[in-house]
Design a protein around this motif. Sequence first.
Motif, PDB file in Angstrom:
ATOM      1  N   HIS A   4       0.813  -1.210   0.000  1.00  0.00           N
ATOM      2  CA  HIS A   4       0.000   0.000   0.000  1.00  0.00           C
ATOM      3  C   HIS A   4       0.851   1.266   0.000  1.00  0.00           C
ATOM      4  N   HIS A   5       0.324   2.300  -0.614  1.00  0.00           N
ATOM      5  CA  HIS A   5       0.883   3.644  -0.542  1.00  0.00           C
ATOM      6  C   HIS A   5      -0.259   4.502  -0.038  1.00  0.00           C
ATOM      7  N   ALA A   8      -4.080   3.403  -0.812  1.00  0.00           N
ATOM      8  CA  ALA A   8      -4.212   2.750  -2.115  1.00  0.00           C
ATOM      9  C   ALA A   8      -3.300   1.531  -2.208  1.00  0.00           C
ATOM     10  N   ALA A   9      -3.853   0.423  -2.691  1.00  0.00           N
ATOM     11  CA  ALA A   9      -3.039  -0.759  -2.974  1.00  0.00           C
ATOM     12  C   ALA A   9      -2.290  -0.509  -4.270  1.00  0.00           C
ATOM     13  N   VAL A  10      -0.958  -0.576  -4.240  1.00  0.00           N
ATOM     14  CA  VAL A  10      -0.147  -0.319  -5.427  1.00  0.00           C
ATOM     15  C   VAL A  10       0.437  -1.598  -6.020  1.00  0.00           C
ATOM     16  N   ALA A  11       0.357  -2.704  -5.291  1.00  0.00           N
ATOM     17  CA  ALA A  11       0.826  -3.987  -5.807  1.00  0.00           C
ATOM     18  C   ALA A  11       0.150  -5.090  -5.019  1.00  0.00           C
ATOM     19  N   HIS A  12      -0.034  -6.223  -5.670  1.00  0.00           N
ATOM     20  CA  HIS A  12      -0.634  -7.385  -5.016  1.00  0.00           C
ATOM     21  C   HIS A  12       0.200  -8.598  -5.373  1.00  0.00           C
ATOM     22  N   PHE A  34       0.388  -5.047 -10.638  1.00  0.00           N
ATOM     23  CA  PHE A  34       0.545  -3.611 -10.430  1.00  0.00           C
ATOM     24  C   PHE A  34      -0.538  -2.892 -11.224  1.00  0.00           C
ATOM     25  N   PRO A  35      -1.335  -2.050 -10.584  1.00  0.00           N
ATOM     26  CA  PRO A  35      -2.308  -1.274 -11.359  1.00  0.00           C
ATOM     27  C   PRO A  35      -1.586  -0.182 -12.149  1.00  0.00           C
ATOM     28  N   VAL A  36      -2.058   0.101 -13.345  1.00  0.00           N
ATOM     29  CA  VAL A  36      -1.482   1.154 -14.182  1.00  0.00           C
ATOM     30  C   VAL A  36      -2.600   2.063 -14.677  1.00  0.00           C
ATOM     31  N   THR A  42       1.316   1.373 -21.075  1.00  0.00           N
ATOM     32  CA  THR A  42       2.211   0.532 -20.290  1.00  0.00           C
ATOM     33  C   THR A  42       2.735  -0.634 -21.131  1.00  0.00           C
TER      34      THR A  42
END
Length: 51
Positions: A4-5, A8-12, A34-36, A42
């Motif tokens: 998380h940042h 917000a979840a920035v990676a799973h 990773f959400p983009v 991307t």
Amino acid sequence: MAVHHGHAAVAHISGGAVDDVPDPRIRQRWNVHFPVPDLEETIAAAKEGEG
């Protein structure tokens, strides 16, 4: 597990077999997400960088 940042979840990250004695028929693996903001952009950037 999620990275998380702020809120917000920035990676799973998720994995395969996690038992002490995993089923030998299940290949252990990690899936990282990773959400983009723009998927097409991307993909193009990854291809340009040979990713």
